[in-house]
Scaffold this motif. Structure first.
Motif, PDB file in Angstrom:
ATOM      1  N   ILE A 264      45.856  19.474  42.905  1.00  0.00           N
ATOM      2  CA  ILE A 264      47.005  20.624  43.172  1.00  0.00           C
ATOM      3  C   ILE A 264      46.944  21.524  41.853  1.00  0.00           C
ATOM      4  O   ILE A 264      46.889  22.807  41.962  1.00  0.00           O
ATOM      5  CB  ILE A 264      48.417  20.028  43.257  1.00  0.00           C
ATOM      6  N   GLY A 265      47.099  20.957  40.534  1.00  0.00           N
ATOM      7  CA  GLY A 265      47.235  21.614  39.348  1.00  0.00           C
ATOM      8  C   GLY A 265      45.972  22.413  39.338  1.00  0.00           C
ATOM      9  O   GLY A 265      45.872  23.572  38.742  1.00  0.00           O
ATOM     10  N   PHE A 266      44.713  21.941  39.385  1.00  0.00           N
ATOM     11  CA  PHE A 266      43.526  22.329  39.264  1.00  0.00           C
ATOM     12  C   PHE A 266      43.182  23.694  40.092  1.00  0.00           C
ATOM     13  O   PHE A 266      42.984  24.574  39.682  1.00  0.00           O
ATOM     14  CB  PHE A 266      42.325  21.510  39.453  1.00  0.00           C
ATOM     15  N   LEU A 267      43.669  23.493  41.542  1.00  0.00           N
ATOM     16  CA  LEU A 267      43.690  24.376  42.451  1.00  0.00           C
ATOM     17  C   LEU A 267      44.280  25.802  42.071  1.00  0.00           C
ATOM     18  O   LEU A 267      44.176  26.755  42.419  1.00  0.00           O
ATOM     19  CB  LEU A 267      43.967  23.914  43.935  1.00  0.00           C
ATOM     20  N   ALA A 268      45.645  25.231  41.674  1.00  0.00           N
ATOM     21  CA  ALA A 268      46.634  26.515  41.127  1.00  0.00           C
ATOM     22  C   ALA A 268      46.003  27.090  40.004  1.00  0.00           C
ATOM     23  O   ALA A 268      46.022  28.463  40.101  1.00  0.00           O
ATOM     24  CB  ALA A 268      47.942  25.875  40.819  1.00  0.00           C
ATOM     25  N   THR A 269      45.522  26.617  39.099  1.00  0.00           N
ATOM     26  CA  THR A 269      44.740  27.302  38.043  1.00  0.00           C
ATOM     27  C   THR A 269      43.532  28.127  38.345  1.00  0.00           C
ATOM     28  O   THR A 269      43.341  29.218  38.012  1.00  0.00           O
ATOM     29  CB  THR A 269      44.519  26.176  36.865  1.00  0.00           C
ATOM     30  N   LEU A 270      42.789  27.459  39.257  1.00  0.00           N
ATOM     31  CA  LEU A 270      41.783  28.018  39.661  1.00  0.00           C
ATOM     32  C   LEU A 270      42.028  29.427  40.576  1.00  0.00           C
ATOM     33  O   LEU A 270      41.397  30.387  40.453  1.00  0.00           O
ATOM     34  CB  LEU A 270      40.821  27.143  40.657  1.00  0.00           C
ATOM     35  N   ALA A 271      43.202  29.265  41.412  1.00  0.00           N
ATOM     36  CA  ALA A 271      43.538  30.430  42.203  1.00  0.00           C
ATOM     37  C   ALA A 271      44.040  31.648  41.162  1.00  0.00           C
ATOM     38  O   ALA A 271      43.763  32.857  41.286  1.00  0.00           O
ATOM     39  CB  ALA A 271      44.966  30.116  42.804  1.00  0.00           C
ATOM     40  N   ILE A 272      44.557  31.334  40.170  1.00  0.00           N
ATOM     41  CA  ILE A 272      45.035  32.437  38.843  1.00  0.00           C
ATOM     42  C   ILE A 272      43.698  32.957  38.527  1.00  0.00           C
ATOM     43  O   ILE A 272      43.649  34.123  38.222  1.00  0.00           O
ATOM     44  CB  ILE A 272      45.887  31.756  37.982  1.00  0.00           C
ATOM     45  N   TYR A 273      42.578  32.255  38.085  1.00  0.00           N
ATOM     46  CA  TYR A 273      41.657  32.506  37.516  1.00  0.00           C
ATOM     47  C   TYR A 273      40.797  33.570  38.422  1.00  0.00           C
ATOM     48  O   TYR A 273      40.248  34.630  37.990  1.00  0.00           O
ATOM     49  CB  TYR A 273      40.710  31.606  37.024  1.00  0.00           C
ATOM     50  N   ILE A 274      40.942  33.132  39.781  1.00  0.00           N
ATOM     51  CA  ILE A 274      40.040  33.994  40.632  1.00  0.00           C
ATOM     52  C   ILE A 274      40.773  35.192  40.902  1.00  0.00           C
ATOM     53  O   ILE A 274      40.192  36.444  40.870  1.00  0.00           O
ATOM     54  CB  ILE A 274      39.855  33.349  42.040  1.00  0.00           C
TER      55      ILE A 274
END
Length: 506
Positions: A264-274
């Motif tokens: 979940i944390g990785f996907l949230a961070t990935l979403a911010i980066y994208i």
């Protein structure tokens, strides 16, 4: 970038906050449930690299290629995160970082090489942080220029040796510093996302979507594959430190929450980066983004919100990266210190002073940082160069970690008592290993050759460590000897090519 001490300090605050709020975390007081674990993962992954993503991602890539780059990175880094989570449960006795997995799976020399690469990555990452800080300060004080002029190097050197003095006295970063830096990251990032979303121009985003237009001021960016490769070091750089997520295992109310929080944390961070990288392409064109200086996010926001918006981003970066600079000053010295205690580095590195600080390791590490700060004077794009080399240097630890996870899944080692999930772990290890190999390919021959110049001197340190440990017999087996010979040859070739001007470190 993040580290164990940084994560643990934030975790302490999260535990205290949850307890003071009367949260029913579990039957065991002081344990973290899913939500604070997710928050800790996000806070540890978001680093200074995100502030320059609009430039770095678009420097040689179109929006379409950037999307493909994030897809590849997302799959690869998630597999890597799950590898570390899996190894932390399957191999709880190996708790000295990625190099321990490389050593356990492939021998002392491979383990040393991973530790050496991790150390190089850490202190060169700190050099790039110093450049980023003073480049951001140039918004308020133009005398600092691009962050690597003489004034900036003097300022960064003063900061470095002040922190050096503090650490020698046994001072460690306080938890509240980490909380402040986390807020400093999230507030300007969320503001940036909201404002660029409101100002997003779909036509600008889709124009030259695959980078093949050559009219109206645009130049073709080459093949899509070439563009995707150009984003790889950038997208991995912002995730360096993903291995820190496994630190949460011992603090979780339920061990299964660690895996969920990681995803979940990785996907949230990935979403911010994208969002940060792609929304920028709907505000400025690719050539405009490629021409921005550090931190690019501030200059994307300036046409939308004016000077106050870019000022906020620059201030947020200074606070955020300043905290990271402190954390990584500690981490940089910790790596050779721990390796010295383990006998992988010479015992000299394991010395402590009366305050318990790793004195010799600290002096050596900060001395190297000082040398590279001086060298940054000669780099036209110092921030990008140092983070690129730092990212390439950390590839061996990541590659061997994935390969070790694949190895134990194939052999069934550590699966006798709990065989469940072996097939899943095999697939994850395979993906992480393939991603590591792909990253070496994407880095390109120039960066790989320049990296060997930094790796080759490590063999002297390795030999000293082995002699120091009383091992006077054969230092290398056949495969290790071939690997060492190839490394020396590659370093000599790199030196010759640099001398000839064929490749350039700056």
């Amino acid at each position: 970038m993040s580290n164990t001490e940084n994560i643990n300090a934030v975790a302490d605050v999260a535990v205290q906050a949850e307890e003071s709020a009367g949260a029913a975390t579990s039957s065991k007081s002081g344990k973290l449930t899913l939500l604070p674990l997710v928050a800790l993962v996000v806070g540890s992954e978001l680093g200074g690299g995100v502030f320059n993503l609009p430039h770095d991602a678009s420097a040689a890539a179109s929006p379409g290629a950037i999307i493909l780059g994030w897809v590849i990175t997302g799959i690869g880094v998630l597999a890597l995160a799950l590898v570390y989570q899996n190894l932390s449960m399957r191999k709880p006795e190996l708790n000295a970082g990625p190099y321990a997995y490389a050593r356990a799976g492939f021998g002392d020399f491979v383990g040393f090489s991973s530790a050496w690469g991790y150390w190089i990555s850490a202190f060169l990452g700190n050099v790039s942080y110093a450049v980023a800080i003073f480049s951001a300060l140039a918004f308020f004080f133009p005398v600092f220029g691009a962050g690597n002029n003489l004034v900036s190097v003097i300022g960064a050197s003063i900061c470095l040796w002040l922190l050096h003095t503090l650490v020698l006295r046994g001072v460690r970063e306080a938890a509240f510093v980490n909380v402040i830096t986390t807020i400093a990251k999230l507030a300007p990032l969320l503001l940036f996302i909201v404002l660029t979303l409101l100002a997003f121009n779909y036509d600008k985003f889709t124009f030259n979507f695959w980078g093949n237009a050559t009219a109206d001021g645009f130049e073709g960016l080459g093949s899509v594959m070439g563009q995707v490769k150009s984003t790889m070091l950038v997208t991995l750089w912002v995730f360096v430190g993903i291995e820190g997520a496994s630190v949460f295992s011992g603090r979780a109310a339920r061990r299964s929450d660690v895996g969920r929080a990681t995803v979940i944390g990785f996907l949230a961070t990935l979403a911010i980066y994208i969002l940060v990288s792609l929304l920028s392409t709907g505000v400025l064109s690719q050539p405009e983004l490629a021409g921005l200086k550090v931190p690019a996010m501030a200059y994307v926001l300036e046409p939308i919100a004016g000077k106050w918006g870019s000022g906020l981003i620059n201030l947020g970066l200074v606070i955020c990266v300043g905290g990271a600079f402190l954390s990584w000053t500690l981490l940089c010295a910790e790596i050779p210190y721990v390796c010295g205690k383990d006998g992988i580095f010479p015992r000299w590195f394991s010395a402590e002073n009366a305050a318990g600080a790793p004195v010799n390791s600290l002096w050596m590490t900060n001395g190297l940082i000082q040398i590279f700060l001086i060298l940054s004077l000669f780099a036209s794009t110092a921030y990008q160069f140092f983070y690129s080399i730092a990212t390439v240097a950390i590839l061996p630890p990541y590659l061997f970690s994935g390969a070790y996870a694949l190895k134990i899944a194939l052999t069934g080692e550590s699966y006798d008592e709990n065989p469940r999930g072996r097939t899943k772990d095999l697939v994850i290890g395979l993906i992480a290993t393939v991603y590591g190999v792909w990253m070496l390919y994407a880095a390109g021959p120039s960066f790989l050759l320049m990296m060997t110049i930094l790796f080759a001197p490590g063999m002297v340190v390795y030999v000293l460590a082995r002699r120091n440990a009383g091992e006077h017999a054969r230092l290398f087996n056949v495969w290790e000897g071939l690997f060492a010979l190839a490394l020396i040859v590659a370093a000599c070739v790199a030196g010759w090519l640099i001398y000839q001007g064929t490749i350039s470190p700056f």
